[in-house]
Enzyme design. Structure first.
Site, PDB file in Angstrom:
ATOM      1  N   ASP A  91       0.429  -0.609  -1.727  1.00  0.00           N
ATOM      2  CA  ASP A  91       0.960  -0.445  -1.012  1.00  0.00           C
ATOM      3  C   ASP A  91       1.949   1.268  -1.077  1.00  0.00           C
ATOM      4  O   ASP A  91       2.425   0.979  -2.264  1.00  0.00           O
ATOM      5  CB  ASP A  91       1.942  -1.237   0.661  1.00  0.00           C
ATOM      6  N   ASP A 140       3.573   5.864  -7.393  1.00  0.00           N
ATOM      7  CA  ASP A 140       3.713   5.093  -6.465  1.00  0.00           C
ATOM      8  C   ASP A 140       3.196   4.095  -5.639  1.00  0.00           C
ATOM      9  O   ASP A 140       3.281   4.526  -4.802  1.00  0.00           O
ATOM     10  CB  ASP A 140       5.743   5.979  -6.100  1.00  0.00           C
ATOM     11  N   GLU A 189       5.209  -3.417  -0.328  1.00  0.00           N
ATOM     12  CA  GLU A 189       6.767  -2.919  -0.649  1.00  0.00           C
ATOM     13  C   GLU A 189       7.571  -1.894  -0.312  1.00  0.00           C
ATOM     14  O   GLU A 189       9.002  -1.951   0.185  1.00  0.00           O
ATOM     15  CB  GLU A 189       6.875  -2.609  -2.522  1.00  0.00           C
ATOM     16  N   HIS A 216       6.736   9.866  -1.733  1.00  0.00           N
ATOM     17  CA  HIS A 216       7.529   9.550  -0.849  1.00  0.00           C
ATOM     18  C   HIS A 216       6.912  10.863  -0.247  1.00  0.00           C
ATOM     19  O   HIS A 216       7.129  10.637   1.220  1.00  0.00           O
ATOM     20  CB  HIS A 216       8.827   9.564  -0.782  1.00  0.00           C
TER      21      HIS A 216
END
Length: 451
Positions: free
Chosen positions: A92, A123, A156, A423
């Site tokens: 995810d 990530d 996560e 992110h």
């Protein structure tokens, strides 16, 4: 890369790895099904299950976890009597944020300036590919010398705890001698690093009410208590003049012993604007790895566009508090709530609610697994010695696994070095790091098996 046969094999596999990462990045697998289709996450999970099956994994399964998402599990048997190693990653990803801010589409892996750009490239879909490359390299060079379990989580980034609860309900499933969490990153590109500590986190929502309803600021402003102003006051009380976190009763003077973070390098990594000061005291490493840090994640109040001349009757905020190893996240949440309630001015009505929690983590860096990883890193990164760093973020699963399997050794490595900008917009992965870390993981499994 050296002439090591494992390294040569990984190098030969890199074009295929790019193609696979392209396919995996294309899934918009954000585990927020109010914003993104569930089918995207399910598609990514099936892709990983198929990849494990193609590598000879047994018992491959899509695990329906209690938070409504799927984790992917597989087991690859090794020689009789061999140790068992669990390899972790998650598929995810964070939402792409402002897609217009991306130079190239976030869900299309694109090469630019020697890096591969795309949401999840580092990530942590790149971590899935890293595990696959390491196992393929071993299979091509004498075989995999340990029993391997792979678990790839589906939520996560949401912090909803589905895999943690599933593991607690099925304690035998993920049991291993050593666990490699592929969701961290090198301190900088080319410097092999294991993450030895993680800060924990608590989330607290605070609501402030002062009036039965909004009032005209011309008629009542100056005497009527403004809920938004009260909230601003209480939020400001969470920081000292230099920006240090100040929660009543929570220590904030711990020092970090180990790898230090140069302040100018941090400014570059964090993209701090010219002339803007860093906040806090002590070294940068103290501030981001060893001390608590409060962040206001959001405030509910009228937006500037469309605002009316009103005294606000209600306001609320969501606050994140990161806590270092040695501090219980639940106890820190209670201190934060007490602070907010005590510091709210003017007798305003205040309520607080803890809505999330993850405990901090500290690894045992003297264990045989760490020695094996240091030896492997030295080969994968010639001339470099493995470093130990902290990480300000939280991986709640680490504490669940440490609690379930207290004898297991846990190592954190991965592709999320500072240039990856995880992110954020324009997330990317260094293919060189993917190659070197895949070599390191393969050599680690071989060295650890013989230890």
């Amino acid at each position: 890369m050296s002439s090591n046969p494992v390294a040569e094999t990984v190098a030969s596999l890199m074009p295929g790895a790019r193609a696979e990462l392209t396919e995996l990045v294309a899934f918009r697998s954000v585990a927020d099904f109010d914003q993104f289709p569930r089918s995207e996450s399910e598609g990514a999970a099936r892709w990983i299950a198929d990849a494990l099956g193609a590598e000879g994994f047994q018992d491959v399964a899509l695990l329906d976890t209690p938070d409504g998402t799927q984790s992917v599990y597989g087991y690859l048997p090794g020689p009789a009597g061999a140790k068992t190693v669990l390899l972790y990653a998650h598929y995810d990803v964070q939402p792409p944020l402002d897609e217009a801010g991306w130079t190239t589409p976030p869900f299309e892996l694109t090469e630019r300036d020697g890096r591969w750009y795309g949401r999840g490239s580092a990530d942590c879909k790149g971590g899935v590919i890293m595990h696959l490359l390491a196992l393929r390299a071993l299979k091509a060079n004498g075989g995999v010398p340990v029993h391997v379990k792979v678990i790839v989580e589906g939520s996560e980034e949401q912090g909803t705890g589905g895999l943690e609860r599933y593991a607690e309900e099925h304690p035998d499933l993920l049991e291993a001698d050593t666990i490699v969490i592929g969701d961290a990153g090198n301190f900088r590109v080319g410097l092999p690093t294991v993450t030895s500590t993680l800060r924990g986190m608590t989330l607290v929502r605070v609501s402030v009410d002062t009036l039965a309803g909004n009032l005209h600021s011309g008629q009542f402003g100056g005497a009527a208590p403004d809920a938004l102003a009260a909230l601003i006051r209480v939020l400001d009380s969470l920081r000292a003049e230099d920006g240090s976190t100040t929660v009543d009763g929570l220590a904030s003077d711990t020092a970090w012993e180990g790898l230090q973070y140069d302040e100018e390098q941090f400014r570059q990594d964090a993209k701090v604007l010219d002339g803007v000061e860093l906040i806090g005291s002590g070294t940068v490493a103290d501030r981001i790895w060893a001390r608590p840090a409060v962040t206001v994640l959001g405030i509910d109040c009228p937006p500037v566009v469309g605002a009316t001349p009103s005294v606000q009757s209600s306001a609320r905020a969501l606050i994140s508090l990161r806590v270092p190893p040695g501090v219980d996240a639940g106890a820190a949440a209670k201190l934060l709530q007490a602070h907010l309630e005590a510091r709210t001015p003017w007798g305003a009505r205040v309520s607080t609610e803890q809505i999330g929690e993850g405990q901090p983590f500290r690894a045992d860096t003297t264990s045989p697994a760490y020695q094996a990883m240091a030896a492997a890193m030295a080969v994968a990164y010639p001339g470099q010695e493995m470093q130990y760093a902290g990480q300000g973020g939280s991986i709640p699963l680490c504490n669940t696994l440490a609690s379930l399997y207290p004898r297991a050794e846990i190592l954190l490595i991965g592709l999320s070095e500072p240039e990856a900008q995880i992110h954020a917009v324009n997330e990317s992965v260094s293919p060189g790091e993917l190659e070197r870390l895949s070599v390191a993981e393969a050599l680690f499994l071989r060295t650890y098996a013989a230890s």
